[in-house]
Each structure stands twice: as structure tokens, then as C-alpha cells.
Enzyme design. Structure first.
Site, PDB file in Angstrom:
ATOM      1  N   TYR A 135       0.894  -0.996   0.171  1.00 39.32           N
ATOM      2  CA  TYR A 135       0.048   0.074   0.077  1.00 39.32           C
ATOM      3  C   TYR A 135       0.936   1.047   0.015  1.00 39.32           C
ATOM      4  O   TYR A 135       0.735   2.256  -0.678  1.00 39.32           O
ATOM      5  CB  TYR A 135      -1.171  -0.046   1.298  1.00 39.32           C
ATOM      6  CG  TYR A 135      -1.558   1.196   1.549  1.00 39.32           C
ATOM      7  CD1 TYR A 135      -2.797   1.616   0.583  1.00 39.32           C
ATOM      8  CD2 TYR A 135      -1.168   2.206   2.554  1.00 39.32           C
ATOM      9  CE1 TYR A 135      -3.458   2.741   1.182  1.00 39.32           C
ATOM     10  CE2 TYR A 135      -2.016   3.418   2.873  1.00 39.32           C
ATOM     11  CZ  TYR A 135      -2.964   3.569   2.032  1.00 39.32           C
ATOM     12  OH  TYR A 135      -3.612   4.720   2.443  1.00 39.32           O
ATOM     13  N   ARG A 172      -0.277   6.515  19.108  1.00 40.04           N
ATOM     14  CA  ARG A 172       0.203   6.965  17.969  1.00 40.04           C
ATOM     15  C   ARG A 172      -0.569   8.122  17.673  1.00 40.04           C
ATOM     16  O   ARG A 172       0.411   9.015  17.040  1.00 40.04           O
ATOM     17  CB  ARG A 172       0.383   5.855  16.843  1.00 40.04           C
ATOM     18  CG  ARG A 172       0.774   6.183  15.361  1.00 40.04           C
ATOM     19  CD  ARG A 172       0.921   5.142  14.547  1.00 40.04           C
ATOM     20  NE  ARG A 172       1.395   5.558  13.135  1.00 40.04           N
ATOM     21  CZ  ARG A 172       0.400   5.465  12.208  1.00 40.04           C
ATOM     22  NH1 ARG A 172      -0.829   5.478  12.388  1.00 40.04           N
ATOM     23  NH2 ARG A 172       0.586   6.058  11.196  1.00 40.04           N
TER      24      ARG A 172
HETATM   25  N1  LIG Z   1      -7.774   7.768   6.339  1.00 43.54           N
HETATM   26  C1  LIG Z   1      -6.693   8.112   6.675  1.00 43.54           C
HETATM   27  O1  LIG Z   1      -6.110   8.052   7.684  1.00 43.54           O
HETATM   28  C2  LIG Z   1      -5.755   8.125   5.373  1.00 43.54           C
HETATM   29  C3  LIG Z   1      -4.381   8.326   5.721  1.00 43.54           C
HETATM   30  C4  LIG Z   1      -3.287   8.283   4.601  1.00 43.54           C
HETATM   31  C5  LIG Z   1      -3.754   8.430   3.428  1.00 43.54           C
HETATM   32  N2  LIG Z   1      -5.225   8.348   3.231  1.00 43.54           N
HETATM   33  C6  LIG Z   1      -5.725   8.224   1.633  1.00 43.54           C
HETATM   34  O2  LIG Z   1      -6.774   8.984   1.762  1.00 43.54           O
HETATM   35  C7  LIG Z   1      -7.640   8.533   0.561  1.00 43.54           C
HETATM   36  C8  LIG Z   1      -8.905   8.408   1.141  1.00 43.54           C
HETATM   37  O3  LIG Z   1      -8.904   7.554   2.285  1.00 43.54           O
HETATM   38  P1  LIG Z   1     -10.303   7.111   3.179  1.00 43.54           P
HETATM   39  O4  LIG Z   1      -9.840   6.851   4.317  1.00 43.54           O
HETATM   40  O5  LIG Z   1     -11.363   8.199   2.703  1.00 43.54           O
HETATM   41  O6  LIG Z   1     -10.685   5.753   2.526  1.00 43.54           O
HETATM   42  P2  LIG Z   1     -11.939   4.948   1.968  1.00 43.54           P
HETATM   43  O7  LIG Z   1     -11.569   3.820   1.801  1.00 43.54           O
HETATM   44  O8  LIG Z   1     -13.153   5.521   2.910  1.00 43.54           O
HETATM   45  O9  LIG Z   1     -12.194   5.787   0.631  1.00 43.54           O
HETATM   46  C9  LIG Z   1     -11.604   5.298  -0.577  1.00 43.54           C
HETATM   47  C10 LIG Z   1     -12.757   5.018  -1.763  1.00 43.54           C
HETATM   48  O10 LIG Z   1     -12.023   4.956  -2.977  1.00 43.54           O
HETATM   49  C11 LIG Z   1     -12.799   4.044  -3.656  1.00 43.54           C
HETATM   50  N3  LIG Z   1     -12.339   2.972  -4.502  1.00 43.54           N
HETATM   51  C12 LIG Z   1     -11.466   1.884  -4.457  1.00 43.54           C
HETATM   52  N4  LIG Z   1     -11.222   1.477  -5.415  1.00 43.54           N
HETATM   53  C13 LIG Z   1     -11.503   1.883  -6.295  1.00 43.54           C
HETATM   54  C14 LIG Z   1     -11.701   2.158  -7.692  1.00 43.54           C
HETATM   55  N5  LIG Z   1     -10.958   0.771  -8.245  1.00 43.54           N
HETATM   56  N6  LIG Z   1     -12.146   2.689  -8.409  1.00 43.54           N
HETATM   57  C15 LIG Z   1     -12.742   3.797  -7.964  1.00 43.54           C
HETATM   58  N7  LIG Z   1     -12.729   3.894  -6.608  1.00 43.54           N
HETATM   59  C16 LIG Z   1     -12.213   3.251  -5.804  1.00 43.54           C
HETATM   60  C17 LIG Z   1     -13.668   3.355  -2.599  1.00 43.54           C
HETATM   61  O11 LIG Z   1     -15.021   2.795  -2.997  1.00 43.54           O
HETATM   62  C18 LIG Z   1     -13.664   4.352  -1.295  1.00 43.54           C
HETATM   63  O12 LIG Z   1     -15.091   4.941  -1.395  1.00 43.54           O
HETATM   64  C19 LIG Z   1      -7.087   7.397   0.191  1.00 43.54           C
HETATM   65  O13 LIG Z   1      -6.070   7.547  -0.955  1.00 43.54           O
HETATM   66  C20 LIG Z   1      -6.089   6.704   1.193  1.00 43.54           C
HETATM   67  O14 LIG Z   1      -4.899   6.144   0.695  1.00 43.54           O
HETATM   68  C21 LIG Z   1      -6.056   8.261   4.104  1.00 43.54           C
END
Ligand SMILES: NC(=O)c1ccc[n+]([C@@H]2O[C@H](COP(=O)([O-])OP(=O)(O)OC[C@H]3O[C@@H](n4cnc5c(N)ncnc54)[C@H](O)[C@@H]3O)[C@@H](O)[C@H]2O)c1
Length: 278
Positions: A135, A172
């Protein structure tokens, strides 16, 4: 701005971004792989699409000024599962943005791009990639795409290495928390700063114990307001002792740093799904 695109719009973080982003442009095109995302905000439209489908990304980004790219599988998983959404999906976003002449990609990168750095090293935005999982490796790949598309094709990017944007439920998170209000400010600055080139910034609130240094990204004007110290007493009272031999306790990536490659890390993190309802 005429048109903004938000990927991952059905996700937890996307749910907090849709309304403020819809107010920054004439049309917000929200997209995700799910069928629909319920009631839309004024000026918002929704398109269901797979990030791994380049034609779909080309069509969605046509005529847009910028794309705010949050869509991904958000956990550690076998490489083959991440390949489509997180690796090829990232390529499709930068390639579509380039072909359609967009100005900038605003990208949800992650601390997991540098997650194996020890936490007692106060890392800056120039810390070398040191991914803790497949990831995290996908986040490194996307950051390198961002860098290359700037150098070779003059497409700007702001890569926001978010630490943890979720309820503060463990020691953390007292350092790594990014509040939803600060997330919105961070994304807003990444969009409205006139010139960014290729930039990296950590997505973290104004925590007393924040383990990263954003001083070299201060030109973006991101000035977080929230501080997780308010949760420290309660969290530390409930927490067990930390293990100085466990990378999960000692490295920036937390549980992702100790998990076997390909295994879920989120399962152990008790993240509350408090997404905003429309
Ligand atoms: N939540 C955190 O603390 C955190 C930390 C670091 C980075 N991020 C990044 O922030 C972003 C959002 O995170 P989140 O917590 O809202 O996660 P989340 O899982 O709630 O949202 C991710 C979304 O991406 C969509 N998705 C997955 N595969 C897909 C595909 N093939 N095509 C189209 N859409 C697709 C999912 O349906 C989901 O709605 C991500 O890129 C994540 O890596 C989040």
C-alpha cells in the site's frame, strides 16, 4: 474554477471534502466505484467509474482544472489487489490529467510512503521513500509519477502525506491525527496556492507530538488549528506499554510497519466510520 474532479468521493475522507470542494468551482464531478453516493450538493454531479479504466478517467477529467485524487484501496493487501486501483489507477489519473491539459493533481498520499523511518527521527518532506507495505509502495509510485509528470510535462501536483485522519484511539494517533477541519484546510491550500510545481506536505494537525516537519512546505500556507493533545490523557490511561522492539510501535507507519506484506493492517486499528452524511 470551472470544474474540479474528486475521486474516492464515496469514501470517509471524500464525504468531508465534497461540500467544500463544490463551493470552490462551478461543477464538482465526484467519482467512485460505488453505484451512487446519495444526495448531491449544489453544483455536484456523480459518475460511477473504476480508476483502472483509463477511458473513463479521460472522460471524467475532460475540461477540468484540477483533480483531487482520493480513490484507492485503503489498507495493506496482496499486490495483485492493489495493482488496479492504486498503481494503474494512479497512472490513469496523471495520464488523463496530462492529456486533458489539467493544471494540477492534488493527491492523498500517505505516511506509509515513508513508514519504515523510525519515529524518533523527525522527518521532513524530503525524507527518502521507505514504504512499509505494498500500500505504501503504491503511494511512492504515485509520488514519483507526480514528480516525473512535473519534470517532463509541467503538470503540477501536491502530494499530501496524510498521517491518520480518523478518531484518536491509540497513542500513535496523539501525534499523527489530522482532523477533518484541518484536512479541508490542507486540500483547500493545495488547490488555491497559485503555483506549487511538484510539492509534498504532511497531512497532520497542529499536534504537540506531531512526528514530522512541514517547515519546507510552509509556502502552501497550511496552518492546522486542531491539536490531539486534548485526547492524550484518556488515550494513554487506556493504552498498554509500548514495545521498543516492535516496528509497529517504533516506526512512523505504526501497525503497517509490523504487519506481514499483503495482510490487512486496518483490522487492528478500530477506526470509526464517522463519514459525513448528506
Ligand atoms: N484515512 C486516513 O487516515 C488516510 C491516511 C493516509 C492516506 N489516506 C488516503 O486518503 C484517501 C481516502 O481515504 P479514506 O480513509 O477516505 O478511505 P475510504 O476507503 O473510505 O475511501 C476510498 C474510496 O476509494 C474508492 N475506490 C476503491 N477502489 C476503487 C476503484 N477501483 N475505482 C474507483 N474508486 C475506488 C472506494 O470505493 C472508497 O470510497 C486514500 O487515497 C487513502 O490512501 C487516508
Amino acid at each position: 474554477m470551472k470544474k474540479l474532479v474528486l475521486t474516492g468521493a464515496a469514501g470517509r475522507l471524500g464525504s468531508y471534502l465534497r461540500e467544500p470542494l463544490s463551493k470552490m468551482c462551478d461543477t464538482l464531478v465526484s467519482t467512485d466505484i460505488v453505484e451512487d453516493i446519495g444526495t448531491l450538493y449544489d453544483g455536484e454531479t456523480y459518475v460511477s467509474a473504476d480508476l483502472a479504466d483509463l477511458d473513463a478517467m479521460l472522460s471524467i477529467t475532460e475540461g477540468a482544472d484540477m483533480v483531487v485524487h482520493f480513490g484507492a484501496i485503503v489498507d495493506e493487501a496482496p499486490f495483485e489487489q492493489l495493482l488496479g486501483p492504486n498503481f494503474i489507477g494512479a497512472y490513469n489519473i496523471w495520464e488523463a490529467a496530462h492529456r486533458n491539459g489539467l493544471r494540477r493533481v492534488v493527491y492523498a498520499s500517505s505516511i506509509h510512503a515513508v513508514g519504515m523511518h523510525p519515529k524518533n527521527q523527525f522527518i521532513g518532506i524530503d525524507a527518502p521513500h521507505r514504504p512499509d507495505t505494498f500500500y505504501g509502495l503504491a503511494k511512492c509510485f504515485a509520488e514519483d509519477l507526480a514528480s516525473m509528470y512535473w519534470d517532463k510535462r509541467q503538470l503540477e501536483s501536491v502530494c499530501m502525506r496524510i498521517l491518520s485522519c480518523a478518531n484518536v484511539g491509540n497513542p500513535r494517533a496523539v501525534g499523527s491525527w489530522l482532523s477533518y477541519d484541518d484536512l479541508i484546510q490542507l486540500v483547500t491550500r493545495a488547490i488555491d496556492t497559485p503555483v506549487t510545481g511538484f510539492s509534498v506536505i504532511y497531512g497532520v494537525s497542529n499536534n504537540d507530538r506531531a512526528p514530522v516537519d512541514n517547515s519546507k512546505a510552509s509556502f502552501l500556507g497550511y496552518r492546522p488549528k486542531d491539536n490531539a493533545e486534548q485526547f492524550a490523557k484518556e488515550v494513554f490511561a487506556k493504552a498498554g506499554p509500548l514495545d521498543p522492539t516492535d516496528p509497529g510501535d517504533m516506526c512512523h507507519g505504526g501497525p503497517f510497519a509490523s504487519i506481514e506484506l499483503g495482510n490487512s493492517a486496518l483490522g487492528s486499528m478500530n477506526i470509526i466510520d464517522d463519514r459525513k452524511k448528506t
